[in-house]
Scaffold this motif. Structure first.
Motif, PDB file in Angstrom:
ATOM      1  N   GLY A  87       0.840  -1.198   0.000  1.00  0.00           N
ATOM      2  CA  GLY A  87       0.000   0.000   0.000  1.00  0.00           C
ATOM      3  C   GLY A  87       0.868   1.237   0.000  1.00  0.00           C
ATOM      4  O   GLY A  87       1.933   1.256   0.629  1.00  0.00           O
ATOM      5  N   ARG A  88       0.419   2.275  -0.704  1.00  0.00           N
ATOM      6  CA  ARG A  88       1.177   3.524  -0.695  1.00  0.00           C
ATOM      7  C   ARG A  88       1.055   4.194   0.663  1.00  0.00           C
ATOM      8  O   ARG A  88       0.268   3.778   1.515  1.00  0.00           O
ATOM      9  CB  ARG A  88       0.661   4.454  -1.805  1.00  0.00           C
ATOM     10  N   ARG A  89       1.823   5.249   0.848  1.00  0.00           N
ATOM     11  CA  ARG A  89       1.789   5.956   2.123  1.00  0.00           C
ATOM     12  C   ARG A  89       0.388   6.503   2.366  1.00  0.00           C
ATOM     13  O   ARG A  89      -0.225   7.108   1.499  1.00  0.00           O
ATOM     14  CB  ARG A  89       2.807   7.102   2.120  1.00  0.00           C
ATOM     15  N   GLY A  90      -0.088   6.266   3.591  1.00  0.00           N
ATOM     16  CA  GLY A  90      -1.391   6.789   3.961  1.00  0.00           C
ATOM     17  C   GLY A  90      -2.556   5.855   3.731  1.00  0.00           C
ATOM     18  O   GLY A  90      -3.706   6.207   4.009  1.00  0.00           O
ATOM     19  N   THR A  91      -2.295   4.634   3.253  1.00  0.00           N
ATOM     20  CA  THR A  91      -3.398   3.705   2.993  1.00  0.00           C
ATOM     21  C   THR A  91      -3.829   2.925   4.227  1.00  0.00           C
ATOM     22  O   THR A  91      -4.791   2.162   4.159  1.00  0.00           O
ATOM     23  CB  THR A  91      -3.015   2.711   1.875  1.00  0.00           C
ATOM     24  N   GLY A  92      -3.127   3.066   5.352  1.00  0.00           N
ATOM     25  CA  GLY A  92      -3.572   2.435   6.593  1.00  0.00           C
ATOM     26  C   GLY A  92      -2.820   1.188   6.983  1.00  0.00           C
ATOM     27  O   GLY A  92      -3.315   0.387   7.786  1.00  0.00           O
ATOM     28  N   LYS A  93      -1.611   0.986   6.467  1.00  0.00           N
ATOM     29  CA  LYS A  93      -0.845  -0.226   6.804  1.00  0.00           C
ATOM     30  C   LYS A  93      -0.484  -0.255   8.283  1.00  0.00           C
ATOM     31  O   LYS A  93      -0.645  -1.283   8.954  1.00  0.00           O
ATOM     32  CB  LYS A  93       0.418  -0.295   5.942  1.00  0.00           C
ATOM     33  N   THR A  94       0.023   0.876   8.794  1.00  0.00           N
ATOM     34  CA  THR A  94       0.404   0.932  10.214  1.00  0.00           C
ATOM     35  C   THR A  94      -0.805   0.727  11.109  1.00  0.00           C
ATOM     36  O   THR A  94      -0.741  -0.014  12.106  1.00  0.00           O
ATOM     37  CB  THR A  94       1.067   2.285  10.525  1.00  0.00           C
ATOM     38  N   ASP A 106      -2.199 -14.449  22.171  1.00  0.00           N
ATOM     39  CA  ASP A 106      -0.977 -14.623  21.399  1.00  0.00           C
ATOM     40  C   ASP A 106      -0.004 -13.479  21.708  1.00  0.00           C
ATOM     41  O   ASP A 106      -0.363 -12.505  22.365  1.00  0.00           O
ATOM     42  CB  ASP A 106      -1.299 -14.658  19.905  1.00  0.00           C
ATOM     43  N   VAL A 107       1.200 -13.605  21.201  1.00  0.00           N
ATOM     44  CA  VAL A 107       2.251 -12.604  21.442  1.00  0.00           C
ATOM     45  C   VAL A 107       2.592 -11.927  20.123  1.00  0.00           C
ATOM     46  O   VAL A 107       2.978 -12.606  19.160  1.00  0.00           O
ATOM     47  CB  VAL A 107       3.507 -13.249  22.053  1.00  0.00           C
ATOM     48  N   ALA A 108       2.442 -10.615  20.077  1.00  0.00           N
ATOM     49  CA  ALA A 108       2.758  -9.849  18.866  1.00  0.00           C
ATOM     50  C   ALA A 108       3.904  -8.889  19.170  1.00  0.00           C
ATOM     51  O   ALA A 108       3.870  -8.168  20.162  1.00  0.00           O
ATOM     52  CB  ALA A 108       1.526  -9.074  18.398  1.00  0.00           C
ATOM     53  N   VAL A 109       4.915  -8.903  18.317  1.00  0.00           N
ATOM     54  CA  VAL A 109       6.041  -7.972  18.422  1.00  0.00           C
ATOM     55  C   VAL A 109       5.987  -7.048  17.214  1.00  0.00           C
ATOM     56  O   VAL A 109       6.189  -7.490  16.079  1.00  0.00           O
ATOM     57  CB  VAL A 109       7.388  -8.716  18.480  1.00  0.00           C
ATOM     58  N   TYR A 110       5.705  -5.772  17.462  1.00  0.00           N
ATOM     59  CA  TYR A 110       5.614  -4.778  16.393  1.00  0.00           C
ATOM     60  C   TYR A 110       6.957  -4.051  16.283  1.00  0.00           C
ATOM     61  O   TYR A 110       7.491  -3.564  17.278  1.00  0.00           O
ATOM     62  CB  TYR A 110       4.496  -3.777  16.699  1.00  0.00           C
ATOM     63  N   VAL A 111       7.509  -4.001  15.078  1.00  0.00           N
ATOM     64  CA  VAL A 111       8.805  -3.362  14.839  1.00  0.00           C
ATOM     65  C   VAL A 111       8.641  -2.309  13.746  1.00  0.00           C
ATOM     66  O   VAL A 111       8.229  -2.635  12.627  1.00  0.00           O
ATOM     67  CB  VAL A 111       9.879  -4.389  14.420  1.00  0.00           C
ATOM     68  N   ASP A 112       8.950  -1.062  14.086  1.00  0.00           N
ATOM     69  CA  ASP A 112       8.970   0.023  13.102  1.00  0.00           C
ATOM     70  C   ASP A 112      10.395   0.113  12.566  1.00  0.00           C
ATOM     71  O   ASP A 112      11.310   0.552  13.256  1.00  0.00           O
ATOM     72  CB  ASP A 112       8.555   1.337  13.772  1.00  0.00           C
ATOM     73  N   LEU A 113      10.591  -0.309  11.326  1.00  0.00           N
ATOM     74  CA  LEU A 113      11.936  -0.388  10.767  1.00  0.00           C
ATOM     75  C   LEU A 113      12.557   0.987  10.522  1.00  0.00           C
ATOM     76  O   LEU A 113      13.759   1.072  10.245  1.00  0.00           O
ATOM     77  CB  LEU A 113      11.905  -1.184   9.455  1.00  0.00           C
ATOM     78  N   ARG A 114      11.787   2.050  10.646  1.00  0.00           N
ATOM     79  CA  ARG A 114      12.369   3.395  10.537  1.00  0.00           C
ATOM     80  C   ARG A 114      13.232   3.726  11.751  1.00  0.00           C
ATOM     81  O   ARG A 114      14.108   4.596  11.674  1.00  0.00           O
ATOM     82  CB  ARG A 114      11.266   4.451  10.426  1.00  0.00           C
ATOM     83  N   THR A 115      12.988   3.073  12.862  1.00  0.00           N
ATOM     84  CA  THR A 115      13.633   3.462  14.117  1.00  0.00           C
ATOM     85  C   THR A 115      14.851   2.632  14.467  1.00  0.00           C
ATOM     86  O   THR A 115      15.504   2.910  15.482  1.00  0.00           O
ATOM     87  CB  THR A 115      12.624   3.349  15.272  1.00  0.00           C
ATOM     88  N   LEU A 134       6.345  -6.402  10.975  1.00  0.00           N
ATOM     89  CA  LEU A 134       7.399  -5.503  10.507  1.00  0.00           C
ATOM     90  C   LEU A 134       6.773  -4.380   9.682  1.00  0.00           C
ATOM     91  O   LEU A 134       6.236  -4.617   8.596  1.00  0.00           O
ATOM     92  CB  LEU A 134       8.421  -6.264   9.660  1.00  0.00           C
ATOM     93  N   ASP A 135       6.857  -3.164  10.188  1.00  0.00           N
ATOM     94  CA  ASP A 135       6.261  -2.007   9.520  1.00  0.00           C
ATOM     95  C   ASP A 135       7.354  -1.165   8.852  1.00  0.00           C
ATOM     96  O   ASP A 135       8.509  -1.191   9.259  1.00  0.00           O
ATOM     97  CB  ASP A 135       5.505  -1.166  10.550  1.00  0.00           C
ATOM     98  N   GLU A 136       6.942  -0.400   7.835  1.00  0.00           N
ATOM     99  CA  GLU A 136       7.839   0.534   7.132  1.00  0.00           C
ATOM    100  C   GLU A 136       9.038  -0.199   6.518  1.00  0.00           C
ATOM    101  O   GLU A 136      10.177   0.250   6.590  1.00  0.00           O
ATOM    102  CB  GLU A 136       8.328   1.636   8.078  1.00  0.00           C
TER     103      GLU A 136
END
Length: 554
Positions: A52-59, A74-83, A266-268
């Motif tokens: 999805g392009r930027r702003g489509t709601g992926k995050t 369950d266990v979810a680990v969210y990682v923002d790859l920008r950081t 894994l985001d971004e």
């Protein structure tokens, strides 16, 4: 209509956060809107890539999924790859080799995952200590546990208790850290050895005594010998990631969490330098994706992502989309107005209703209770349909255009004219500036607008897929949301072997012509740019829609 009430309604539109990560975490799930079958695809346990392009709601989708998984136990680990990585930008440092930068990227990513799981283990351990302390002090009883009294908030909210062992998880996290931080010294090795101690030396005199034939006299002496042992390494310490130990560590973590399932979000992805993305993808393919009891979801921009790279031996490094990752989902396709106008209107009505409800509850009496009442009270006539079309399937653009339209409307319902002015302002303020430093993209956009809007009096066109790939600039304009992909793989009935993609010029771009260029005002009332009902329906007729991109761009 009370003026004060309408003004408060419009102010609620201005308060909607533009990015999901800027929203309070407890409101993420409340404001999330499911788009068709996307929710079912997102919740599946298959490994997936969310395009999805930027702003489509992926995050927003990944954060919402994280909350749902926590509620399920369950266990979810969210990682923002920008950081991830250092402030010095080592991942983009061209002075280092791709292998060195890629290795550091893997270590930084694993460190982020490690920290996320460590927080889970510590939270679990603190929760268990609290329960044991309450039980020992007599503040709880078995009946209390059964009824849910005095339990942590996750138990009260219905979260299933998976009873994984935090101590075992911490032990496996140590193995993960060790596997991710192996150091190899590359350089010369110099070895120097020295011994220490005493040695005895015996010397024969060579004299034979007559009383004892055959016996020789001898003399001995002692001397000290000392030495040192020293090992000197001269070289550079380099990190290396060993996939074997790493895979065993990941399997151990999954076993420690059982029966809970581990989800890695894994985001971004597209924020990672393009040449390093295959390295990170290869880490996932070798050490993470084969592990049972674990699911990976990756959010990426399709045209800025590179999941695999060929090797000299005919193999590849990275992930084969559709093979290693089970499926991919494109958010752009779910929300484009022309794919399903009714579905797009319903989605955006719920989106605005959910977001404004948070503020309206404290601002006005009897806020709109459903999406129909919301649209009727906020917008006049066909203004909401115009807003949905102006959004071009991008929720963040819809939120920004709606906020600007609310400013123009002030204390009155939003009209079509307000939406058009807001779309023009957003196009000039945000979208057009995104390609300010890209001269090829600016020239291509100008040529397309002259041809499609100026000469053909349309906003849609079709281009040969091979020409799009060769030009590249069309992909850049699509990423910047100045062109919008409405349909893939359109077949030309006269040339079945050629496939075309159908694009549309951005709504704000051609509406700016309507509002700012006098030559469009001189045309008759039947002209589509001056239609009070909005822009016309879209279609792809090859006789007038096909564009020779090579000839147009030179």
């Amino acid at each position: 209509m009370v003026t004060g009430r309408q003004q408060h309604l419009n102010q609620a539109l201005l308060r909607i956060p533009r990015r999901a990560e800027n929203s309070a975490r407890h409101t993420v799930s409340k404001t999330y809107v499911e788009a068709g079958s996307f929710a079912a695809l997102l919740h599946s346990s298959d490994h997936q890539i969310l395009y999805g392009r930027r702003g489509t709601g992926k995050t927003h989708a990944l954060l919402h999924l994280s909350d749902l998984l926590a509620g399920m136990g369950d266990v979810a680990v969210y990682v923002d790859l920008r950081t991830i990585g250092s402030a010095g930008g080592i991942h983009a440092d061209s002075a280092q080799t791709a292998a060195e930068r890629g290795t550091q990227l893997l270590i930084d990513t694993l460190e982020e995952v490690h920290d996320g799981l460590l927080a889970v283990a510590m939270e679990r351990e603190v929760s268990e200590r609290s329960l044991r302390s309450d039980h020992q002090s007599g503040r709880t009883s078995p009946s209390d546990h059964q009824s849910g009294r005095n339990l942590p908030s996750d138990h009260q909210s219905g979260r299933s208790d998976q009873h994984y062992d935090p101590t075992a998880l911490l032990r496996e996290l140590d193995a993960l850290a060790e596997a991710a931080t192996t150091v190899k010294v590359v350089g010369e090795v110099e070895r120097e050895t020295t011994f220490a101690g005493e040695a005895e030396t015996t010397q024969s005199a060579g004299v034979t005594l007559s009383a004892s034939p055959g016996v020789r006299a001898s003399a001995s002496s002692k001397r000290s010998v000392s030495a040192q042992s020293r090992l000197l390494r001269t070289g550079v310490e380099r990190h290396q990631v060993m996939f074997g130990p790493l895979s065993r560590a990941v399997r151990g973590i999954v076993r420690a969490l059982a029966p809970a399932r581990l989800w890695l979000l894994l985001d971004e992805w597209s924020s990672v330098p393009r040449d390093l993305q295959p390295f990170l993808a290869d880490l996932l393919r070798r050490a993470v994706l084969p592990v049972g009891g674990l699911t990976v979801k990756i959010a990426a921009i399709e045209r800025r992502s590179r999941f695999a790279a060929p090797t000299a031996t005919g193999g590849y490094v990275g992930i084969e989309v559709g093979s290693d990752a089970a499926s991919s989902v494109d958010l752009d396709e779910f929300l484009v107005f022309d794919n399903s106008a009714a579905r797009a209107r319903e989605f955006f009505a719920r989106l605005f209703h959910n977001h404004t409800a948070v503020w309206l509850a404290t601002m006005v009496r009897d806020p709109p209770s459903d999406v129909t009442g919301f649209v009727d009270e906020y917008f006049s006539r066909t203004a909401f349909t115009e807003l949905v079309r102006a959004a071009e399937g991008v929720p963040r653009d819809a939120i920004n255009i709606a906020a600007l339209a609310a400013q123009h409307a002030h204390d009155k319902p939003i009209t079509v004219a307000d939406v058009r002015r807001a779309a023009r302002d957003w196009y000039l303020r945000d979208k057009q500036t995104a390609i300010r430093g890209h001269e090829d993209a600016r020239a291509a956009l100008r040529a397309l607008v002259d041809e499609v809007v100026g000469h053909r009096r349309a906003r849609t066109f079709v281009v040969d897929q091979l020409a799009v790939e060769r030009a590249g600039v069309v992909e850049d304009l699509h990423d910047a949301r100045l062109l919008h992909l409405l349909r893939r793989g359109i077949a030309d009935p006269n040339h079945p072997g050629a496939l075309y993609d159908g694009f549309a010029i951005d709504y704000g771009c051609y509406v700016s012509l309507l509002l700012d260029d006098a030559k469009f005002h001189a045309r008759g009332k039947g002209d589509w740019l001056n239609s009070p009902a909005g822009v016309p329906p879209e279609g792809f007729k090859f006789a007038r829609a096909a564009i020779d991109l090579g000839a147009l761009l030179g």
